[in-house]
Motif scaffolding. Structure first.
Motif, PDB file in Angstrom:
ATOM      1  N   ILE A  66       0.856  -1.189   0.000  1.00 27.01           N
ATOM      2  CA  ILE A  66       0.000   0.000   0.000  1.00 27.01           C
ATOM      3  C   ILE A  66       0.888   1.234   0.000  1.00 27.01           C
ATOM      4  CG2 ILE A  66      -1.755   1.276   1.281  1.00 27.01           C
ATOM      5  CD1 ILE A  66      -2.714  -1.366   0.051  1.00 27.01           C
ATOM      6  N   THR A  67       0.569   2.215  -0.837  1.00 25.59           N
ATOM      7  CA  THR A  67       1.365   3.447  -0.893  1.00 25.59           C
ATOM      8  C   THR A  67       0.527   4.694  -0.672  1.00 25.59           C
ATOM      9  OG1 THR A  67       1.075   3.536  -3.297  1.00 25.59           O
ATOM     10  CG2 THR A  67       3.059   2.427  -2.471  1.00 25.59           C
ATOM     11  N   ASN A  68      -0.784   4.505  -0.452  1.00 21.48           N
ATOM     12  CA  ASN A  68      -1.696   5.636  -0.312  1.00 21.48           C
ATOM     13  C   ASN A  68      -2.739   5.282   0.748  1.00 21.48           C
ATOM     14  OD1 ASN A  68      -4.551   6.721  -1.177  1.00 21.48           O
ATOM     15  ND2 ASN A  68      -3.063   8.198  -1.997  1.00 21.48           N
ATOM     16  N   VAL A  69      -3.041   6.219   1.654  1.00 18.43           N
ATOM     17  CA  VAL A  69      -3.954   5.945   2.765  1.00 18.43           C
ATOM     18  C   VAL A  69      -5.315   5.493   2.273  1.00 18.43           C
ATOM     19  CG1 VAL A  69      -5.213   6.968   4.701  1.00 18.43           C
ATOM     20  CG2 VAL A  69      -2.788   7.504   4.388  1.00 18.43           C
ATOM     21  N   ASN A  70      -5.902   6.215   1.314  1.00 20.06           N
ATOM     22  CA  ASN A  70      -7.248   5.879   0.843  1.00 20.06           C
ATOM     23  C   ASN A  70      -7.279   4.515   0.137  1.00 20.06           C
ATOM     24  OD1 ASN A  70      -8.469   8.225   1.815  1.00 20.06           O
ATOM     25  ND2 ASN A  70      -7.889   9.391  -0.013  1.00 20.06           N
ATOM     26  N   ARG A  71      -6.224   4.220  -0.622  1.00 14.68           N
ATOM     27  CA  ARG A  71      -6.164   2.903  -1.252  1.00 14.68           C
ATOM     28  C   ARG A  71      -6.025   1.806  -0.199  1.00 14.68           C
ATOM     29  NH1 ARG A  71      -2.169   4.129  -6.452  1.00 14.68           N
ATOM     30  NH2 ARG A  71      -3.652   5.452  -7.594  1.00 14.68           N
ATOM     31  N   GLY A  72      -5.316   2.129   0.879  1.00  8.46           N
ATOM     32  CA  GLY A  72      -5.193   1.170   1.973  1.00  8.46           C
ATOM     33  C   GLY A  72      -6.539   0.879   2.615  1.00  8.46           C
ATOM     34  N   ILE A  73      -7.342   1.926   2.828  1.00  9.86           N
ATOM     35  CA  ILE A  73      -8.685   1.754   3.396  1.00  9.86           C
ATOM     36  C   ILE A  73      -9.531   0.863   2.492  1.00  9.86           C
ATOM     37  CG2 ILE A  73     -10.829   2.952   4.001  1.00  9.86           C
ATOM     38  CD1 ILE A  73      -9.071   5.389   4.753  1.00  9.86           C
ATOM     39  N   ASP A  74      -9.484   1.127   1.180  1.00 11.38           N
ATOM     40  CA  ASP A  74     -10.261   0.332   0.221  1.00 11.38           C
ATOM     41  C   ASP A  74      -9.799  -1.130   0.210  1.00 11.38           C
ATOM     42  OD1 ASP A  74     -11.764   2.530  -0.495  1.00 11.38           O
ATOM     43  OD2 ASP A  74     -10.504   3.034  -2.230  1.00 11.38           O
ATOM     44  N   ALA A  75      -8.482  -1.321   0.242  1.00 14.86           N
ATOM     45  CA  ALA A  75      -7.945  -2.684   0.205  1.00 14.86           C
ATOM     46  C   ALA A  75      -8.388  -3.476   1.427  1.00 14.86           C
ATOM     47  CB  ALA A  75      -6.417  -2.640   0.132  1.00 14.86           C
ATOM     48  N   ILE A  76      -8.337  -2.840   2.578  1.00 17.50           N
ATOM     49  CA  ILE A  76      -8.746  -3.508   3.820  1.00 17.50           C
ATOM     50  C   ILE A  76     -10.229  -3.875   3.761  1.00 17.50           C
ATOM     51  CG2 ILE A  76      -9.132  -3.130   6.297  1.00 17.50           C
ATOM     52  CD1 ILE A  76      -6.473  -1.436   6.194  1.00 17.50           C
ATOM     53  N   LYS A  77     -11.069  -2.955   3.279  1.00 11.24           N
ATOM     54  CA  LYS A  77     -12.509  -3.216   3.191  1.00 11.24           C
ATOM     55  C   LYS A  77     -12.797  -4.425   2.299  1.00 11.24           C
ATOM     56  CE  LYS A  77     -14.313   1.466   3.941  1.00 11.24           C
ATOM     57  NZ  LYS A  77     -14.992   2.635   3.298  1.00 11.24           N
ATOM     58  N   HIS A  78     -12.157  -4.481   1.135  1.00 11.33           N
ATOM     59  CA  HIS A  78     -12.463  -5.538   0.174  1.00 11.33           C
ATOM     60  C   HIS A  78     -11.854  -6.877   0.570  1.00 11.33           C
ATOM     61  CE1 HIS A  78     -13.366  -1.985  -2.425  1.00 11.33           C
ATOM     62  NE2 HIS A  78     -14.337  -2.795  -2.826  1.00 11.33           N
ATOM     63  N   ARG A  79     -10.678  -6.856   1.155  1.00 11.33           N
ATOM     64  CA  ARG A  79      -9.974  -8.108   1.417  1.00 11.33           C
ATOM     65  C   ARG A  79     -10.469  -8.825   2.672  1.00 11.33           C
ATOM     66  NH1 ARG A  79      -4.818  -8.736  -1.167  1.00 11.33           N
ATOM     67  NH2 ARG A  79      -4.600  -7.196  -2.825  1.00 11.33           N
ATOM     68  N   LYS A 131     -11.288   8.315  16.784  1.00  9.53           N
ATOM     69  CA  LYS A 131     -12.014   7.388  15.930  1.00  9.53           C
ATOM     70  C   LYS A 131     -11.387   7.295  14.533  1.00  9.53           C
ATOM     71  CE  LYS A 131     -16.614   6.363  14.028  1.00  9.53           C
ATOM     72  NZ  LYS A 131     -16.233   6.383  12.614  1.00  9.53           N
ATOM     73  N   SER A 132     -10.829   8.412  14.044  1.00  7.83           N
ATOM     74  CA  SER A 132     -10.234   8.411  12.708  1.00  7.83           C
ATOM     75  C   SER A 132      -9.136   7.358  12.586  1.00  7.83           C
ATOM     76  CB  SER A 132      -9.664   9.794  12.373  1.00  7.83           C
ATOM     77  OG  SER A 132      -8.687  10.188  13.322  1.00  7.83           O
ATOM     78  N   GLN A 133      -8.395   7.090  13.649  1.00  5.61           N
ATOM     79  CA  GLN A 133      -7.336   6.079  13.620  1.00  5.61           C
ATOM     80  C   GLN A 133      -7.935   4.697  13.383  1.00  5.61           C
ATOM     81  OE1 GLN A 133      -5.676   6.827  17.476  1.00  5.61           O
ATOM     82  NE2 GLN A 133      -4.886   8.845  16.891  1.00  5.61           N
ATOM     83  N   PHE A 134      -9.054   4.437  14.015  1.00  3.85           N
ATOM     84  CA  PHE A 134      -9.774   3.179  13.812  1.00  3.85           C
ATOM     85  C   PHE A 134     -10.271   3.086  12.369  1.00  3.85           C
ATOM     86  CE2 PHE A 134     -13.504   0.467  13.893  1.00  3.85           C
ATOM     87  CZ  PHE A 134     -13.165  -0.559  14.768  1.00  3.85           C
ATOM     88  N   ASP A 135     -10.839   4.175  11.865  1.00  2.00           N
ATOM     89  CA  ASP A 135     -11.389   4.186  10.505  1.00  2.00           C
ATOM     90  C   ASP A 135     -10.313   3.925   9.463  1.00  2.00           C
ATOM     91  OD1 ASP A 135     -13.847   4.777  11.594  1.00  2.00           O
ATOM     92  OD2 ASP A 135     -13.701   6.936  11.233  1.00  2.00           O
ATOM     93  N   TRP A 136      -9.130   4.513   9.636  1.00  2.00           N
ATOM     94  CA  TRP A 136      -8.040   4.334   8.681  1.00  2.00           C
ATOM     95  C   TRP A 136      -7.566   2.884   8.614  1.00  2.00           C
ATOM     96  CZ3 TRP A 136      -5.534   9.104  11.276  1.00  2.00           C
ATOM     97  CH2 TRP A 136      -5.982  10.277  10.654  1.00  2.00           C
ATOM     98  N   LEU A 137      -7.725   2.178   9.716  1.00  2.00           N
ATOM     99  CA  LEU A 137      -7.138   0.839   9.796  1.00  2.00           C
ATOM    100  C   LEU A 137      -8.144  -0.295   9.616  1.00  2.00           C
ATOM    101  CD1 LEU A 137      -4.682   1.557  12.734  1.00  2.00           C
ATOM    102  CD2 LEU A 137      -4.126   1.335  10.308  1.00  2.00           C
ATOM    103  N   VAL A 138      -9.334  -0.153  10.162  1.00  2.00           N
ATOM    104  CA  VAL A 138     -10.287  -1.259  10.052  1.00  2.00           C
ATOM    105  C   VAL A 138     -11.661  -0.832   9.536  1.00  2.00           C
ATOM    106  CG1 VAL A 138      -9.147  -2.660  11.807  1.00  2.00           C
ATOM    107  CG2 VAL A 138     -10.942  -1.081  12.494  1.00  2.00           C
ATOM    108  N   GLY A 139     -11.867   0.458   9.318  1.00  2.00           N
ATOM    109  CA  GLY A 139     -13.147   0.915   8.779  1.00  2.00           C
ATOM    110  C   GLY A 139     -14.272   0.728   9.772  1.00  2.00           C
ATOM    111  N   ASN A 140     -15.174  -0.223   9.516  1.00  2.00           N
ATOM    112  CA  ASN A 140     -16.241  -0.533  10.464  1.00  2.00           C
ATOM    113  C   ASN A 140     -16.482  -2.034  10.484  1.00  2.00           C
ATOM    114  OD1 ASN A 140     -18.410  -1.260   8.461  1.00  2.00           O
ATOM    115  ND2 ASN A 140     -18.015   0.854   7.813  1.00  2.00           N
ATOM    116  N   ARG A 141     -17.299  -2.473  11.403  1.00  2.00           N
ATOM    117  CA  ARG A 141     -17.455  -3.913  11.605  1.00  2.00           C
ATOM    118  C   ARG A 141     -18.085  -4.618  10.406  1.00  2.00           C
ATOM    119  NH1 ARG A 141     -20.009  -4.770  16.925  1.00  2.00           N
ATOM    120  NH2 ARG A 141     -19.405  -2.650  17.448  1.00  2.00           N
ATOM    121  N   ASP A 142     -18.784  -3.870   9.562  1.00  2.00           N
ATOM    122  CA  ASP A 142     -19.403  -4.475   8.378  1.00  2.00           C
ATOM    123  C   ASP A 142     -18.376  -4.956   7.362  1.00  2.00           C
ATOM    124  OD1 ASP A 142     -21.881  -3.930   9.463  1.00  2.00           O
ATOM    125  OD2 ASP A 142     -22.063  -1.995   8.441  1.00  2.00           O
TER     126      ASP A 142
END
Length: 343
Positions: free
Chosen positions: A87-100, A116-127
């Motif tokens: 991962i080289t970009n924060v937003n792409r990292g968020i997307d990758a985590i959500k999909h994978r 909360k933003s730290q949680f969002d950047w790393l794991v998004g939400n429980r869904d």
């Protein structure tokens, strides 16, 4: 520790098939990270090693900004999905985590989250996660857990005097009970550390193999800080995070910060003075006081794995010299030097 683990196992309820967020809440030094690491190690096999422990999220984001977030995202993906494109970009990292993670049952620990933003950047939400996933968040900020809608929150109680004494003894004497002539002073040290595991571990490691005169001198200094002041400092994070915590990977960043901090102390190379304190000259007293301050600071600002390398040291300069020996040079040189020190 068994009581903590039993309660955390109850709150995590790993047999249920929902996605569950459990917070560990408390001031600095209360033992949140120790509890989190212990439960993490206990559950590794249950999650078939699809686990990730992200240490000190707050400091990584604060010090390294986007790079810190990206590094944590890469660690999370590397720990749970091997291999993965970097991962080289924060937003792409968020997307990758959500999909994978949509079809992936994982166990994640986020240590030291204060927004909360730290949680969002790393794991998004429980869904974003498959049923059965468990996420632990350690924090000093109850508001963060409320916003995250955590399913459960564990607030570790302060240790009672017997538990505190046992923890001090394990670090100072490598056994649960002190030598008879150290029993009384050990109890006095416990009484001024406010029942905080981190304080007991740091002080115990510092006093390990030290003569009784050093114990007495250290106790005098500790008594100048009232218990409620110790707790206030730890709530604020001031006494633990005044300089960065050295985790084995951030040596180039930690070293100049630590030098700057040590320059505010009365530092000397250090000596072991084999006579009663009442017989010390002023110069010997100054040298010993400087050595104690510097050594105590070094012990306090390294993680447990690094502390193990220097806990035997009685002189600050000896401890200071071990760290660059281990962590400077090429990767090949580092590896061979680490093996020398460990074995």
């Amino acid at each position: 520790m068994d009581d903590h683990l039993n309660e955390m196992m109850r709150l995590l309820n790993v047999d249920s098939n929902n996605v569950r967020i459990v917070g560990i809440l408390g001031m600095g030094g209360i033992g949140k990270i120790t509890i989190a690491k212990s439960i993490y190690n206990k559950l590794l096999q249950d999650f078939k090693n699809c686990c990730s422990f992200l240490a000190d999220v707050r400091e990584n984001v604060k010090q390294y900004k986007d790079k810190g977030i990206i590094d944590l995202q890469n660690q999370l993906l590397s720990d749970t999905l091997k291999p993965h494109p970097p991962i080289t970009n924060v937003n792409r990292g968020i997307d990758a985590i959500k999909h994978r993670f949509l079809k992936k049952k994982v166990f994640i620990v986020l240590d030291n989250v204060d927004e909360k933003s730290q949680f969002d950047w790393l794991v998004g939400n429980r869904d974003c996660f498959s049923p059965g996933t468990r996420i632990i968040v350690t924090t000093r900020n109850k508001h963060v857990l409320n916003i995250l809608d955590a399913d459960e929150t564990y607030e570790p109680p302060f240790m009672n005097p017997d538990q505190s004494l046992q923890l001090l003894n394990i670090h100072a004497f490598r056994k649960k009970f002190p030598p008879i002539d150290f029993d009384s002073i050990s109890r006095e040290v416990v009484s001024v550390t406010a029942g905080l595991p981190l304080a007991l571990e740091v002080i115990g490691s510092f006093l390990s193999d030290k003569p009784k005169t050093v114990w007495e001198n250290t106790l005098k200094k500790l008594k100048k800080i009232p218990n409620h002041k110790v707790q206030e400092k730890l709530r604020e994070g001031g006494s633990i995070q005044r300089t960065p915590l050295f985790d084995g990977d951030n040596y180039a960043f930690w070293k100049p910060n630590m030098i700057a901090f040590l320059m505010t102390q009365v530092t000397k190379d250090g000596v072991i003075i084999e006579k009663e304190e009442s017989e010390w000259t002023q110069a010997e007293n100054n040298a010993q006081e400087g050595n104690i301050k510097a050594l105590f600071s070094l012990f306090k600002y390294v993680v447990q794995s690094e502390l193990a390398r220097i806990a035997h040291c009685k002189i600050a300069k000896e401890a200071w010299d071990i760290l660059p020996l281990t962590h400077e040079g090429t990767d090949e040189v580092k590896s061979s030097k680490i093996e020398m020190l460990v074995f």
